[in-house]
Design a protein around this motif. Sequence first.
Motif, PDB file in Angstrom:
ATOM      1  N   LYS A  45      14.652  35.461  54.022  1.00 15.39           N
ATOM      2  CA  LYS A  45      15.269  36.768  54.215  1.00 15.39           C
ATOM      3  C   LYS A  45      14.452  37.806  53.465  1.00 15.39           C
ATOM      4  O   LYS A  45      13.995  37.564  52.352  1.00 15.39           O
ATOM      5  CB  LYS A  45      16.699  36.759  53.695  1.00 15.39           C
ATOM      6  N   ILE A  46      14.282  38.956  54.089  1.00 12.74           N
ATOM      7  CA  ILE A  46      13.491  40.027  53.479  1.00 12.74           C
ATOM      8  C   ILE A  46      14.312  40.695  52.387  1.00 12.74           C
ATOM      9  O   ILE A  46      15.476  41.031  52.576  1.00 12.74           O
ATOM     10  CB  ILE A  46      13.041  41.034  54.539  1.00 12.74           C
ATOM     11  N   ASP A  47      13.694  40.893  51.231  1.00 13.81           N
ATOM     12  CA  ASP A  47      14.331  41.567  50.112  1.00 13.81           C
ATOM     13  C   ASP A  47      14.353  43.071  50.400  1.00 13.81           C
ATOM     14  O   ASP A  47      13.295  43.702  50.528  1.00 13.81           O
ATOM     15  CB  ASP A  47      13.558  41.281  48.832  1.00 13.81           C
ATOM     16  N   PRO A  48      15.545  43.688  50.512  1.00 15.49           N
ATOM     17  CA  PRO A  48      15.595  45.108  50.837  1.00 15.49           C
ATOM     18  C   PRO A  48      14.995  46.002  49.758  1.00 15.49           C
ATOM     19  O   PRO A  48      14.491  47.083  50.053  1.00 15.49           O
ATOM     20  CB  PRO A  48      17.084  45.394  51.029  1.00 15.49           C
ATOM     21  N   LEU A  49      15.006  45.563  48.506  1.00 16.34           N
ATOM     22  CA  LEU A  49      14.415  46.358  47.431  1.00 16.34           C
ATOM     23  C   LEU A  49      12.902  46.470  47.619  1.00 16.34           C
ATOM     24  O   LEU A  49      12.338  47.561  47.529  1.00 16.34           O
ATOM     25  CB  LEU A  49      14.732  45.728  46.077  1.00 16.34           C
ATOM     26  N   ILE A  50      12.256  45.370  47.910  1.00 10.86           N
ATOM     27  CA  ILE A  50      10.802  45.376  48.095  1.00 10.86           C
ATOM     28  C   ILE A  50      10.433  46.120  49.373  1.00 10.86           C
ATOM     29  O   ILE A  50       9.478  46.910  49.393  1.00 10.86           O
ATOM     30  CB  ILE A  50      10.251  43.941  48.116  1.00 10.86           C
ATOM     31  N   ALA A  51      11.178  45.885  50.451  1.00  9.33           N
ATOM     32  CA  ALA A  51      10.898  46.588  51.702  1.00  9.33           C
ATOM     33  C   ALA A  51      11.065  48.095  51.526  1.00  9.33           C
ATOM     34  O   ALA A  51      10.264  48.880  52.043  1.00  9.33           O
ATOM     35  CB  ALA A  51      11.805  46.069  52.808  1.00  9.33           C
ATOM     36  N   GLY A  52      12.082  48.500  50.774  1.00  6.43           N
ATOM     37  CA  GLY A  52      12.281  49.925  50.512  1.00  6.43           C
ATOM     38  C   GLY A  52      11.169  50.528  49.678  1.00  6.43           C
ATOM     39  O   GLY A  52      10.711  51.640  49.930  1.00  6.43           O
ATOM     40  N   ALA A  53      10.718  49.780  48.678  1.00  2.32           N
ATOM     41  CA  ALA A  53       9.620  50.284  47.839  1.00  2.32           C
ATOM     42  C   ALA A  53       8.336  50.413  48.651  1.00  2.32           C
ATOM     43  O   ALA A  53       7.585  51.386  48.500  1.00  2.32           O
ATOM     44  CB  ALA A  53       9.413  49.360  46.644  1.00  2.32           C
ATOM     45  N   ASP A  54       8.085  49.438  49.534  1.00  7.45           N
ATOM     46  CA  ASP A  54       6.901  49.540  50.398  1.00  7.45           C
ATOM     47  C   ASP A  54       7.037  50.703  51.373  1.00  7.45           C
ATOM     48  O   ASP A  54       6.059  51.395  51.674  1.00  7.45           O
ATOM     49  CB  ASP A  54       6.700  48.239  51.166  1.00  7.45           C
ATOM     50  N   ALA A  55       8.263  50.945  51.861  1.00  9.67           N
ATOM     51  CA  ALA A  55       8.491  52.057  52.790  1.00  9.67           C
ATOM     52  C   ALA A  55       8.270  53.398  52.104  1.00  9.67           C
ATOM     53  O   ALA A  55       7.770  54.338  52.719  1.00  9.67           O
ATOM     54  CB  ALA A  55       9.897  51.978  53.364  1.00  9.67           C
ATOM     55  N   ILE A  56       8.630  53.490  50.831  1.00  5.42           N
ATOM     56  CA  ILE A  56       8.363  54.722  50.086  1.00  5.42           C
ATOM     57  C   ILE A  56       6.859  54.949  49.999  1.00  5.42           C
ATOM     58  O   ILE A  56       6.381  56.078  50.088  1.00  5.42           O
ATOM     59  CB  ILE A  56       9.012  54.669  48.693  1.00  5.42           C
ATOM     60  N   GLY A  57       6.102  53.860  49.860  1.00  4.38           N
ATOM     61  CA  GLY A  57       4.641  53.980  49.865  1.00  4.38           C
ATOM     62  C   GLY A  57       4.127  54.535  51.175  1.00  4.38           C
ATOM     63  O   GLY A  57       3.168  55.310  51.204  1.00  4.38           O
ATOM     64  N   ILE A  58       4.782  54.171  52.291  1.00  2.00           N
ATOM     65  CA  ILE A  58       4.381  54.719  53.590  1.00  2.00           C
ATOM     66  C   ILE A  58       4.697  56.200  53.668  1.00  2.00           C
ATOM     67  O   ILE A  58       3.928  56.978  54.240  1.00  2.00           O
ATOM     68  CB  ILE A  58       5.065  53.949  54.741  1.00  2.00           C
ATOM     69  N   LEU A  59       5.821  56.621  53.091  1.00  2.00           N
ATOM     70  CA  LEU A  59       6.189  58.039  53.145  1.00  2.00           C
ATOM     71  C   LEU A  59       5.172  58.925  52.445  1.00  2.00           C
ATOM     72  O   LEU A  59       4.846  60.003  52.920  1.00  2.00           O
ATOM     73  CB  LEU A  59       7.574  58.255  52.519  1.00  2.00           C
ATOM     74  N   PHE A  60       4.695  58.462  51.289  1.00  2.00           N
ATOM     75  CA  PHE A  60       3.767  59.293  50.531  1.00  2.00           C
ATOM     76  C   PHE A  60       2.316  59.097  50.954  1.00  2.00           C
ATOM     77  O   PHE A  60       1.573  60.057  51.095  1.00  2.00           O
ATOM     78  CB  PHE A  60       3.922  59.016  49.032  1.00  2.00           C
ATOM     79  N   PHE A  76       2.762  46.661  52.740  1.00  2.00           N
ATOM     80  CA  PHE A  76       3.557  45.797  53.611  1.00  2.00           C
ATOM     81  C   PHE A  76       2.753  44.570  54.030  1.00  2.00           C
ATOM     82  O   PHE A  76       3.252  43.444  54.007  1.00  2.00           O
ATOM     83  CB  PHE A  76       4.025  46.550  54.855  1.00  2.00           C
ATOM     84  N   ALA A  77       1.511  44.797  54.434  1.00  4.52           N
ATOM     85  CA  ALA A  77       0.677  43.683  54.893  1.00  4.52           C
ATOM     86  C   ALA A  77       0.457  42.662  53.781  1.00  4.52           C
ATOM     87  O   ALA A  77       0.551  41.448  54.006  1.00  4.52           O
ATOM     88  CB  ALA A  77      -0.668  44.215  55.404  1.00  4.52           C
TER      89      ALA A  77
END
Length: 139
Positions: A38-53, A62-63
């Motif tokens: 199962k994907i950890d939502p905390l890590i996925a969210g932190a990686d997504a913030i990296g995409i935003l900036f 993510f990769a």
Amino acid sequence: MRTKSRVIAGVVAATLLAQLTACGSIFYPDRRGQIEGKIDPLIAGADAIGILFFVIPGLIAFAVDFATGAIYLPAGQSAQVDPQQLKQLVGADGQVDPLALKALIETSTGHQLPLDDPRLIQHSGSSEQLAAYGLRPAA
């Protein structure tokens, strides 16, 4: 002049290295090597913030997390609670026992939440939210 070029090369190398590391690999290095889960939502969210900036470093994060397996929760852990188990906590009067809720969250996710903290703000759900979980509102 030679020292200045070495400093610049060091800064560039450190910057590139920082872009290649991912949040899951930094926060949870012991998770590396997992294949699935199962994907950890905390890590996925932190990686997504990296995409935003920064788009490219965020995608690289993510990769790297998917490639190393650091984005997955350890086996047997989850980041959510089964709605069927939540139904058992609702009393006949429609109230939820906070101690039972705290125990359920701790056993299901492995995290302790300070539900008895005086700063905690509790909100009531709407009838539509209760109906989505198969619950009937009680007055």
